[in-house]
Enzyme design. Structure first.
Site, PDB file in Angstrom:
ATOM      1  N   GLU A  37       0.865  -1.163   0.000  1.00 23.14           N
ATOM      2  CA  GLU A  37       0.000   0.000   0.000  1.00 23.14           C
ATOM      3  C   GLU A  37       0.909   1.222   0.000  1.00 23.14           C
ATOM      4  O   GLU A  37       1.843   1.302   0.805  1.00 23.14           O
ATOM      5  CB  GLU A  37      -0.886   0.041   1.263  1.00 23.14           C
ATOM      6  CG  GLU A  37      -1.830   1.243   1.226  1.00 23.14           C
ATOM      7  CD  GLU A  37      -2.617   1.452   2.523  1.00 23.14           C
ATOM      8  OE1 GLU A  37      -2.312   0.827   3.541  1.00 23.14           O
ATOM      9  OE2 GLU A  37      -3.570   2.283   2.491  1.00 23.14           O
ATOM     10  N   ARG A 263       5.948 -12.837   8.875  1.00 24.59           N
ATOM     11  CA  ARG A 263       6.613 -11.581   8.569  1.00 24.59           C
ATOM     12  C   ARG A 263       7.934 -11.521   9.312  1.00 24.59           C
ATOM     13  O   ARG A 263       8.145 -12.207  10.309  1.00 24.59           O
ATOM     14  CB  ARG A 263       5.721 -10.406   8.948  1.00 24.59           C
ATOM     15  CG  ARG A 263       5.566 -10.231  10.457  1.00 24.59           C
ATOM     16  CD  ARG A 263       4.559  -9.144  10.806  1.00 24.59           C
ATOM     17  NE  ARG A 263       4.660  -8.012   9.903  1.00 24.59           N
ATOM     18  CZ  ARG A 263       3.624  -7.222   9.574  1.00 24.59           C
ATOM     19  NH1 ARG A 263       2.442  -7.462  10.082  1.00 24.59           N
ATOM     20  NH2 ARG A 263       3.778  -6.213   8.774  1.00 24.59           N
ATOM     21  N   LYS A 273       4.633  -0.371  10.130  1.00 26.29           N
ATOM     22  CA  LYS A 273       4.450   0.870   9.391  1.00 26.29           C
ATOM     23  C   LYS A 273       4.071   2.010  10.323  1.00 26.29           C
ATOM     24  O   LYS A 273       4.568   3.123  10.219  1.00 26.29           O
ATOM     25  CB  LYS A 273       3.355   0.654   8.345  1.00 26.29           C
ATOM     26  CG  LYS A 273       3.276   1.763   7.331  1.00 26.29           C
ATOM     27  CD  LYS A 273       3.859   1.356   5.991  1.00 26.29           C
ATOM     28  CE  LYS A 273       2.836   0.638   5.170  1.00 26.29           C
ATOM     29  NZ  LYS A 273       3.223   0.318   3.823  1.00 26.29           N
TER      30      LYS A 273
END
Length: 561
Positions: A37, A263, A273
């Site tokens: 994104e 992850r 983020k």
RNA sequence: UGGGGCGUCGUCAAGCGGUAAGACACAGGAUUUUGGUUCCUGCAUUCGGAGGUUCGAAUCCUCCCGCCCCAGCCA
């Protein structure tokens, strides 16, 4: 582009693909995608995914698309898209003409939603956000159905069209999948598919006031692009049933499959983020590309070779275990890459003046120095020598401890690539008692040669001729956080390392470093790997970032006494 | 607490019923005009725990324990 993929070890995802291929699924095709994104810069964790997705495509002769997953205009921007493109290219991967945006699918996604409504699988819900949350139930209690759940297809269609037309306020209505409010998996309790949000989109502007949710957009984007293996991280495992639910209803053939892996976490830094954005916005670092940041841009600026990052990603593997990879492994990969190709140079970080008393005043000579001790093909360079030099302050001690083999009263030491010098006397600042200058004598017979009498001089130190030295600024970087796993602390800022940046404005580098190309890396012998800063270094006034220090066995020895 | 996932060396991670790979880290030693590099050597009788199946289990079964994810109109 050369093959940037290190030899791939096997992992459970490759096992799945092998099995799919063996079973003849997807007509033997392997199509992946990397779907960031654009609301921030990509970091080392994304790099793991980039290497995985693009690496898989390369390995299996398939394709990997770059898709910007831009379904929530808040926080998204072209600046981030550009940084993502730049960073992935720099990492060594390419998507050819397959650059896609979820926002390009908005019209198609809308049509899919209409189809779902017509099938009776979606409805417009007019509950408020609070009411929806309240009715979602809890881990232990089932949810309650919305009173709007049984609106007619016609009414749903009409309402949904009017949502698009902008007839309603934000939050007034929402499109929901009609699944099961009692599902034990909360994701399946009539999840929201579309919301009304009057927020200009960086690509579609004000064309849309409704935006699809991730769960709706992602799986269908995958299907539209013919993705075979949709690889994402573990936290989406709960969403997979929804992914399949949507795809089964709207896609007839070649349905993509979602596969989840763990992850990446790396010690002494944060990768979420939200936290990275906070570091940037609150000014704890100097932007997304601050050399201390675990972002790809930050690592590039710091001087990490792309190859080192790729090797790191190959080294850590792909699995489903929660992990916290040791930063030391990343640093190892960086040293490994730099040791191979970084030309050697000499630079004194904390200068101490040395006068060679018996060296003729005004005389200068040049030494031939190897640019790489193990790689003669990298050539030689000339380094000037004269009567007054600078050496590293820590290479002299008035009261040396055991095993210290550098300079001290009565001691000898080898100047790298030059002569052996011997201590003669020292000068101190009367007030502070600080040593300000050393006087030594040199042994002319030891010019790049061992002492004739066979005496052993184990210490070798680096130096720069004062008259020829180029002033440089050197920035020393250290881990951003003081604890291994700052990401697990709510008040993670409390653990910021106050010493993560130390600026040394008055260093002296050998003349050849005068015009160091921004972005180029060197090994400053005995000190570490350094990279001319790509933004601030300029010819005549170079600025170097310490990429990573050399391994140092001395501090360990010294620590033992 | 319901659901989903995961537990193999300090850290990653192979292993897929035949008797614990590899990497990093760490510890020794050799070579060295970088206390760098390189090179040797050592480093899980044991796989979260307890039972069971089997000639044989980290791998299969049962129970237990621990950790992670999910109750955004974020992704």
């Amino acid at each position: 582009m050369t093959d940037p993929t290190p030899p791939a070890a096997t992992d459970f995802i490759r096992d799945i693909i092998d099995e799919d291929l063996r079973a003849g699924r997807h007509a033997g095709r392997v199509a992946t995608r990397f779907p960031p994104e654009p609301n921030g810069y990509i970091h080392i964790g994304h790099a793991k995914s980039v290497c995985l997705n693009f690496g898989l495509a390369r390995q299996y002769g398939g394709t990997c698309n770059l898709r910007l997953d831009d379904t929530d205009p808040a926080g998204e921007s072209m600046e981030f898209v550009e940084s993502i493109i730049r960073d992935i290219h720099w990492l060594g991967f390419d998507w050819e003409d397959r650059l896609f945006y979820a926002s390009d699918y908005f019209e198609k996604l809308f049509a899919f939603a209409v189809e779902l409504i017509k099938k009776g699988d979606a409805y417009v819900c007019s509950l408020s956000p609070d009411e929806i949350r309240e009715r979602r139930g809890s881990f232990t209690e089932p949810g309650r159905e919305s009173p709007y759940r049984n609106r007619s297809v016609e009414e749903n269609l009409d309402l949904f069209e009017r949502m698009r037309a902008g007839e309603f306020a934000d939050g007034a209505h929402v499109l929901r999948a009609r699944i099961d409010m009692a599902a034990p998996n909360i994701v399946l309790r009539d999840p929201i598919l579309y919301r009304i949000k009057r927020e200009p989109h960086y690509r579609t502007g004000t064309q849309w006031v409704i935006y699809p949710m991730y769960d709706f957009a992602h799986c269908l984007s995958d299907a539209l692009e013919g993705i075979t293996h949709s690889i994402c991280t573990l936290e989406f495992e709960n969403n997979r049933p929804l992914y399949d639910w949507i795809v089964e209803r709207l896609i007839a053939a070649n349905r993509p499959k979602q596969i989840e892996f763990a992850r990446l976490s790396v010690s002494y830094t944060v990768l979420s983020k939200r936290r990275l954005i906070q570091l940037v916005q609150e000014g704890h670092v100097r932007g997304w590309d601050d050399p201390r940041m675990p972002t790809v841009s930050g690592m590039r600026r710091r001087g990490f070779p792309a190859e080192a990052i790729r090797n790191f990603c190959a080294e850590i593997g792909v699995a489903k275990n929660d992990n916290l990879v040791d930063m030391a492994l990343l640093e190892h990969c960086v040293r490994d890459g730099l040791n191979e190709r970084a030309p050697r140079a000499m630079c004194v970080l904390r200068p101490l003046k040395v006068v060679i008393d018996n060296y003729p005043e005004g005389q200068t000579e040049e030494f031939d120095c190897a640019n790489h001790p193990q790689r003669p093909e990298m050539g030689m360079r000339k380094v000037p020598f004269s009567r007054v030099l600078y050496i590293e302050r820590e290479d002299f001690m008035e009261a040396p401890p055991r095993k210290y083999n550098r300079l001290g009263p009565g001691r000898e030491v080898r100047l790298r690539n030059a002569y052996i010098i011997k201590f003669a006397s020292l000068v101190k600042d009367e007030k502070t008692g600080e040593v300000t200058e050393l006087h030594c004598t040199y042994d002319p017979a030891t010019r790049n040669a061992p002492p004739a009498d066979g005496r052993k001089v184990p210490g070798v130190i680096h130096w720069v001729s004062a008259a020829h030295a180029v002033p440089a600024e050197v920035r020393l970087y250290d881990r951003l956080f003081t604890i291994e796993d700052p990401g697990s602390e709510e008040d993670f800022l409390q653990y910021l390392n106050p010493q993560s940046l130390e600026s040394l404005p008055a260093c002296y580098a050998e003349p050849g470093l005068q015009n160091a190309e921004p972005g180029s890396a060197y090994q400053f012998e005995r000190v570490g790997y350094f990279c001319a800063d790509e933004k601030e270094s300029q010819s005549g006034r170079p600025v170097f970032n310490r990429v990573v220090p050399l391994r140092d066995s001395w501090t360990k020895i010294a620590g033992k006494g």
